[in-house]
Design a protein around this motif. Structure first.
Motif, short mmCIF file in Angstrom:
data_model
loop_
_atom_site.label_atom_id
_atom_site.label_comp_id
_atom_site.label_asym_id
_atom_site.label_seq_id
_atom_site.Cartn_x
_atom_site.Cartn_y
_atom_site.Cartn_z
N VAL A 578 17.01 12.53 -20.80
CA VAL A 578 15.58 12.25 -20.81
C VAL A 578 15.17 12.10 -22.27
CG1 VAL A 578 13.29 12.98 -20.03
CG2 VAL A 578 15.32 13.68 -18.73
N THR A 582 9.51 10.49 -22.95
CA THR A 582 9.65 9.84 -21.65
C THR A 582 9.46 10.84 -20.51
OG1 THR A 582 12.05 10.19 -21.43
CG2 THR A 582 11.32 8.21 -22.62
N ARG A 583 9.26 10.29 -19.32
CA ARG A 583 9.18 11.06 -18.09
C ARG A 583 10.24 10.57 -17.12
NH1 ARG A 583 2.56 10.63 -17.44
NH2 ARG A 583 2.03 12.30 -18.91
N TYR A 585 11.33 10.32 -13.19
CA TYR A 585 10.88 10.38 -11.80
C TYR A 585 12.10 10.31 -10.89
CZ TYR A 585 6.06 9.51 -13.32
OH TYR A 585 4.82 9.60 -13.89
N LEU A 590 7.44 12.98 -10.14
CA LEU A 590 7.77 13.39 -11.50
C LEU A 590 8.71 14.59 -11.46
CD1 LEU A 590 7.26 13.07 -14.56
CD2 LEU A 590 5.32 14.63 -14.30
N GLU A 593 9.95 15.99 -18.00
CA GLU A 593 9.23 15.31 -19.08
C GLU A 593 9.74 15.82 -20.41
OE1 GLU A 593 4.61 14.12 -20.10
OE2 GLU A 593 5.01 15.97 -19.00
N LEU A 614 12.60 5.96 -15.40
CA LEU A 614 11.95 6.56 -16.56
C LEU A 614 10.69 5.78 -16.92
CD1 LEU A 614 15.07 7.10 -18.85
CD2 LEU A 614 13.69 8.93 -17.84
N THR A 615 9.73 6.50 -17.50
CA THR A 615 8.59 5.87 -18.16
C THR A 615 8.50 6.42 -19.57
OG1 THR A 615 6.98 7.53 -17.45
CG2 THR A 615 7.31 5.62 -16.00
N ARG A 616 7.76 5.73 -20.41
CA ARG A 616 7.52 6.20 -21.77
C ARG A 616 6.03 6.50 -21.92
NH1 ARG A 616 10.19 2.49 -24.27
NH2 ARG A 616 12.02 3.74 -24.79
N VAL A 617 5.68 7.53 -22.67
CA VAL A 617 4.28 7.91 -22.87
C VAL A 617 3.96 7.89 -24.35
CG1 VAL A 617 2.54 9.69 -22.51
CG2 VAL A 617 4.35 9.38 -20.81
N GLU A 622 0.81 5.78 -20.19
CA GLU A 622 2.18 5.74 -19.67
C GLU A 622 2.62 4.29 -19.51
OE1 GLU A 622 4.67 8.14 -16.23
OE2 GLU A 622 2.62 7.50 -15.81
N HIS A 625 7.31 1.57 -15.24
CA HIS A 625 8.64 2.14 -15.06
C HIS A 625 9.73 1.20 -15.52
CE1 HIS A 625 7.84 5.81 -12.56
NE2 HIS A 625 6.66 5.21 -12.50
#
Length: 764
Positions: A578, A582-583, A585, A590, A593, A614-617, A622, A625
């Motif tokens: 991770v 990033t997050r 899922y 979720l 993080e 994954l996502t980026r924040v 956010e 995906h």
């Protein structure tokens, strides 16, 4: 009894407005209209914007509009039109005439598109889509019909809508269907919003003439056949939603993850708010017409609409943002997306699906700029201006309709001003505008745009006409008059006058301003008739106020999407990287993080499918995906069809195939391959579902078909033909690619069959 405005009353009125402006200056939530007075006049003869100017003058023959916003001075003469508004603003009145003039220009005897009949004219007493779009497109026409065209030109609207109906050619399922136009991955069912046609058809006024009755029968036939087909191919029983691309936002990189540029399978398997609301509207229409016709399917349509409404509200609501998401992930991985669109939200509110508290909160939270409201939020990085970083007038018109439903005075004013400013500065009802400048084009290197921008775009013209007739004068579909005018617009519309009026083809509406106002919205008090003129006495109303829990920047960019997760086997578990910021899922939820530092997450290894992304924040926003990665004890089955497989345990399984479909480019065409997988397992009824295989250049994985199987049961798996848009007779005129003039084509090169367990199945 109507009361004239006395000098003392005018003083009271001005005092009321002064108090409102003072409240705005102090930062109180009274109206977004404070900026509108910054140019020193209330938009009566023109407006100024970012160093550009638009001026309107009137003469006995009509109006003249002068603007310099396009980089060069433009002068446009506008003739007097059949309908006429009479207000204190020559700008408002002249722009209403301009929209009517452009509507006349859109009425043609034939249409053309290079992809149909090799660009030769096709006879059709229709509305063409725009100065640069000389064809009739299902989506554009239907939204325009719903906004204004059905009321103003019912016969031409019927003829245009009828052009988008088709029966099936040999090999296709018999029936009359609405045409899904060329689109992502080869059109339907990747794009599945063709049911918007029924929104336009439902807006037509009742009529006893012969053609109207014939059209009503055609509508009923198309409605029942199209809904049945969509139920079979794009409805997901587990999710309770219809799959497919967002309506109108059909240029995938603009609003979907960038990796979908080469892989539209995700789009076809995901769920979009706008497309589901349009299906809801179609089901409600089907229920109403079935009741009227005494058809036994009425109860079924009502039940389906009720269930869909509940699923929409439950699945798309994102409480942490106070917004409804534009789309969510697939049934296998139904992740939330930081993606919101104004059309989907406006349609949702106007349809009455959203509870009032959520509707009010969502419209309040949806971001705006002084220029107007973006069609998507957040904006996507590295993407040229079109849907991304843009205002679309027809969407603003739907936002206006939603704001009226909620008595949201600031938003009503905001959208009216945005529509007026855009038309005035461009001297046309353009297709779209850049978000921050409301310009028809902005130079930004490779990201310059809007990439395409047509003058007199049909749905923009219709949106402007709707703004005047419904948005200001309150004319409803049933002929009633329910104005909702923000107090902040009174200086522009009324000036020192007691009344404003709208002259229609069949009568006149006169609005009388009140002597005293309590509130920030003027609504209908009493109404009286004098012949074909309706006099409406306005009264003040305090509109309910929504306090936005989340403050958003309309021009904010999302971070770029990350890559797919990296997994490593670690004994009885998966070890997952991770990265920082990033997050992670897992199976739609979720799971982990990483804030400032990268970390590792673990996931038990098990036979059943598990899907990750994954996502980026960054900056509190956010990303969309990254690609989904699924793991599990998958079995591969090859050989000739039908293929044989024996279930090792009792439970649910997802069956999909490898395929290549090179029968068209990834951005257009009509030959998305659609087959039906039929599974016959010992001791069980046959099970079936669609395999959707869109255009692409490399090996892909089809949509899955979910079945139930019993331990030890031998299953025979076969393929049947499905349906795609090439089977429609209309597309015998298609010359832009495969599946048209040379006959239907519904094919792909199909490889291995994959069987993935979906549950912790047990042997029995």
């Amino acid at each position: 009894m109507n009361r004239a405005i006395t000098p003392d009353a005018r003083t009271t009125w001005r005092t009321t407005l002064a108090v409102a402006r003072l409240a705005l200056a102090c930062g109180l939530a009274v109206s977004t209209g404070a900026y509108a007075q910054a140019d020193g006049h209330p938009w009566q003869d023109g407006l100024d914007w970012r160093g550009h100017h638009a001026r309107m003058t009137a003469s006995p023959d009509g109006w003249r509009l002068r603007t310099d916003a396009a980089g060069t001075a433009i002068e446009r003469d506008i003739a007097i039109q059949p309908m006429r508004s009479d207000t204190a603003s020559v700008l408002f009145d002249g722009l209403f005439a301009l929209a009517q003039d452009e509507l006349q220009r859109a009425q043609v005897a034939s249409i053309t598109d290079n992809a149909y009949d090799s660009g030769r004219p096709i006879p059709c007493p229709c509305f063409e889509t725009g100065e640069k779009w000389r064809y009739v497109w299902t989506r554009d026409l239907s939204f325009a019909a719903d906004l204004a065209l059905a009321r103003l030109a019912p016969q031409r609207t019927r003829d245009s809508l009828r052009f988008k109906l088709s029966d099936a050619r040999a090999g296709g399922s018999p029936g009359t269907y609405v045409l899904q136009d060329t689109g992502s991955g080869g059109s339907w069912p990747i794009s599945s919003d063709r049911v918007v046609w029924f929104l336009g058809a439902a807006a037509l006024p009742p009529s006893d003439d012969t053609d109207a009755q014939r059209f009503a029968d055609q509508t009923w036939s198309a409605l029942t056949a199209t809904l049945a087909q969509d139920r079979q191919y794009v409805f997901d029983e587990d999710m309770g939603l219809y799959r497919g691309e967002t309506s109108f936002l059909d240029w995938r990189e603009q609003s979907y993850p960038r990796w979908t540029a080469d892989d539209v399978g995700f789009i076809g398997q995901s769920f979009a708010l706008s497309t589901n609301v349009l299906h809801y509207r179609a089901l409600r229409l089907a229920a109403r017409l079935a009741h009227e016709r005494g058809d036994a399917r009425a109860a079924q349509y009502d039940a389906q609409a009720d269930a869909l409404a509940r699923a929409i509200d439950r699945r798309f609501w994102r409480d942490d943002r106070g917004l409804y998401m534009s789309y969510i992930g697939t049934a296998a991985h139904p992740v939330p997306f930081e993606a919101y669109d104004l059309l989907g939200l406006a349609l949702l509110i106007d349809s009455g699906i959203a509870p009032e508290d959520r509707a009010r909160r969502a419209l309040s939270n949806y971001p705006t700029l002084e220029s107007g409201s973006p069609v998507i939020w957040p904006q996507q990085p590295g993407i040229a201006i079109y849907h991304n970083r843009a205002i679309w007038p027809f969407v603003s018109a739907y936002a206006l309709r939603a704001a009226r439903r909620l008595d949201d005075a600031p938003r009503i004013e905001h959208e009216i001003r945005s529509l007026m400013r855009g038309a005035a500065l461009a001297a046309s009802n353009m297709e779209n505008f850049e978000l921050t400048t409301q310009a028809v084009h902005v130079d930004d290197g490779a990201l310059s745009g809007p990439v395409v921008n047509s003058p007199r775009q049909l749905w923009s013209v219709a949106g402007y006409l709707q703004m005047v007739m419904e948005g200001v004068f309150g004319l409803q579909a049933d002929g009633s008059v329910l104005p909702k005018i923000p107090v902040a617009l009174v200086p522009m519309l009324f000036g020192e006058r007691d009344t404003v009026s709208l002259q229609l083809r069949d009568g006149t509406i006169v609005l009388h301003r009140p002597a005293h106002v309590d509130g920030d919205l003027l609504v209908a008090g009493t109404t009286r008739r004098e012949g074909d003129t309706r006099h409406v006495q306005l009264i003040g109303k305090q509109a309910p106020r929504a306090i936005a829990d989340v403050r958003l920047d309309a021009a904010a960019f999302a971070p770029a999407s990350p890559d797919a997760p990296t997994l490593r086997e670690d004994g009885a578990q998966w070890r997952i990287d991770v990265p920082a910021g990033t997050r992670l899922y897992v199976d739609g939820a979720l799971r982990a993080e990483a804030i400032a530092q990268p970390r590792h997450a673990t996931l038990p290894r098990r036979p059943a499918q598990q899907c990750l992304s994954l996502t980026r924040v960054a900056g509190g926003v956010e990303s969309l995906h990254g690609p989904t990665r699924c793991v599990g004890d998958e079995t591969t089955v090859e050989g000739a069809w039908p293929r044989q497989w024996r279930a090792p345990t009792t439970g649910r399984y997802a069956l999909s195939v490898d395929f290549v479909n090179t029968h068209g480019p990834i951005n257009t065409g009509i030959t998305a391959a659609v087959k039906r997988l039929i599974v016959e397992c010992e001791g069980q009824p046959a099970q079936t579902g669609p395999l959707v295989m869109p255009h692409g250049t490399a090996m892909q994985r089809s949509s899955p078909v979910v079945i139930e199987a019993k331990a030890g049961g031998a299953c025979r798996i076969g393929l049947l033909d499905g349906f795609n848009m090439s089977y429609l007779s209309h597309n015998a005129h298609y010359t832009g690619g495969a599946g048209g003039i040379d006959g239907p084509l519904n094919a792909a090169d199909i490889g291995a069959l994959h069987v993935m367990p979906l549950t912790e199945n047990v042997a029995r």
